[in-house]
Design a protein around this motif. Structure first.
Motif, PDB file in Angstrom:
ATOM      1  N   UNK A  43     118.027  55.034 -59.402  1.00  0.00           N
ATOM      2  CA  UNK A  43     116.675  54.707 -59.863  1.00  0.00           C
ATOM      3  C   UNK A  43     115.604  55.904 -59.242  1.00  0.00           C
ATOM      4  N   UNK A  44     116.076  56.501 -58.134  1.00  0.00           N
ATOM      5  CA  UNK A  44     115.076  57.844 -57.536  1.00  0.00           C
ATOM      6  C   UNK A  44     115.257  58.788 -58.534  1.00  0.00           C
ATOM      7  N   UNK A  45     116.538  59.001 -59.014  1.00  0.00           N
ATOM      8  CA  UNK A  45     116.448  60.142 -59.994  1.00  0.00           C
ATOM      9  C   UNK A  45     115.619  59.602 -61.139  1.00  0.00           C
ATOM     10  N   UNK A  46     115.677  58.615 -61.653  1.00  0.00           N
ATOM     11  CA  UNK A  46     114.817  58.037 -62.878  1.00  0.00           C
ATOM     12  C   UNK A  46     113.363  58.333 -62.435  1.00  0.00           C
ATOM     13  N   UNK A  47     113.039  58.327 -61.373  1.00  0.00           N
ATOM     14  CA  UNK A  47     111.372  58.259 -60.879  1.00  0.00           C
ATOM     15  C   UNK A  47     111.104  59.693 -61.119  1.00  0.00           C
ATOM     16  N   UNK A  48     112.120  60.378 -60.460  1.00  0.00           N
ATOM     17  CA  UNK A  48     111.989  62.181 -60.524  1.00  0.00           C
ATOM     18  C   UNK A  48     111.924  62.499 -61.905  1.00  0.00           C
ATOM     19  N   UNK A  49     112.653  61.989 -62.760  1.00  0.00           N
ATOM     20  CA  UNK A  49     112.481  62.366 -64.077  1.00  0.00           C
ATOM     21  C   UNK A  49     111.501  61.991 -64.981  1.00  0.00           C
TER      22      UNK A  49
END
Length: 298
Positions: free
Chosen positions: A11-17
């Motif tokens: 989810x953190x990677x999703x927010x970064x994207x």
């Protein structure tokens, strides 16, 4: 614990994207118009989800004799309705970003998290004191972010505010059609619908050229494949068996990433006044997603 940590990192990677995609949207506008950018971006996102659908089906249903069960008609109807709202929201956002910074656009867009429970009042869903406190914080943050010393608001900020409102409507539409539908399939339909609808004003009001699209290939691919296709798929995977409150709090970091990306990659530094506005809006976003008190047992 390992599973929760893995889901949180996804989810953190999703927010970064999603946060860094604001930079791609801003850079892409240097070469193509907003409708051209959104049309190609949405179509790429929809096409990207087609192989993701087959991959997720195989992971979920390893036995080929078992087929996923979902309401096809409801999934198609939900995808079309979501695509219409998404088209309006994304184009307002794209137009607004031609007149405002990446960081401000990211935080104003994130206001949809506060607007969702407020709009829910019209659907006979009660809003508690926590929601109204979030609204008050968001209004204060928007004032510091958007209202200049002369009590005027920039046109770009106004467009992004409209985009935030439509994204709130978009979430409510998804919530309405979520039962009995396949989320990834519905998302694929909505992106294709949004891309086709965006192509209409693109042909009417803009003059897209193949050479301009080729020059802007990198931001278009990033916003289309990563932000739309990969980002949404990661969200589906990351939220599985995850506390929804924790998941939404992690995803709300999208606005923080947008500010940092605009500062690092584009040199769009915020003033002290705008930074205070961002802090207030982030507090509103977090407060709106905190769980309420459970009713005491008799």
């Amino acid at each position: 614990m390992k599973t929760q940590l893995r889901q949180s990192l996804i989810l953190l990677l999703t927010a970064a994207i999603w946060g860094t995609s604001f930079v791609a949207q801003s850079v892409g506008m240097d070469y193509v118009g907003p409708f051209t950018f959104n049309s190609i971006r949405s179509l790429l996102g929809g096409l990207c989800l087609i192989p993701a659908i087959f991959l997720l089906d195989r992971l979920k249903y390893k036995n080929e004799s078992v087929k996923p069960e979902y309401n096809k008609k409801r999934t198609l109807t939900g995808g079309v309705c979501c695509g219409i709202v998404l088209c309006l929201a994304s184009n307002l956002q794209q137009i607004g970003m031609t007149h405002t910074t990446v960081g401000k656009a990211g935080f104003i867009t994130a206001c949809y998290i506060v607007l969702v429970p407020v709009l829910g009042i019209f659907l006979r869903k009660k809003a508690g004191l926590k929601v109204w406190a979030s609204v008050a914080l968001a209004v204060g943050g928007l004032y510091l972010l958007c209202i200049t010393d002369g009590l005027s608001i920039q046109p770009g900020d106004l467009y992004v505010m409209g985009c935030s409102l439509l994204f709130a409507v978009h979430i409510l539409v998804i919530d309405h059609f979520s039962e009995g539908t396949d989320g990834v399939r519905m998302s694929c339909v909505q992106f294709l619908v949004s891309g086709i609808l965006s192509a209409i004003p693109m042909l009417l009001f803009e003059d897209p050229t193949f050479s301009a699209v080729c020059v802007a290939w990198m931001p278009i691919l990033y916003a289309g494949l990563l932000s739309c296709g990969v980002g949404y798929t990661l969200q589906i995977i990351g939220q599985k068996n995850m506390n929804p409150t924790v998941a939404s709090l992690i995803l709300s970091l999208e606005s923080v990433v947008a500010v940092l990306a605009g500062w690092i990659l584009l040199g769009q530094a915020l003033t002290l006044r705008e930074t205070c506005g961002c802090i207030l809006m982030l507090a509103a976003i977090v407060l709106a997603q905190l769980p309420g008190r459970k009713p005491e047992k008799a």
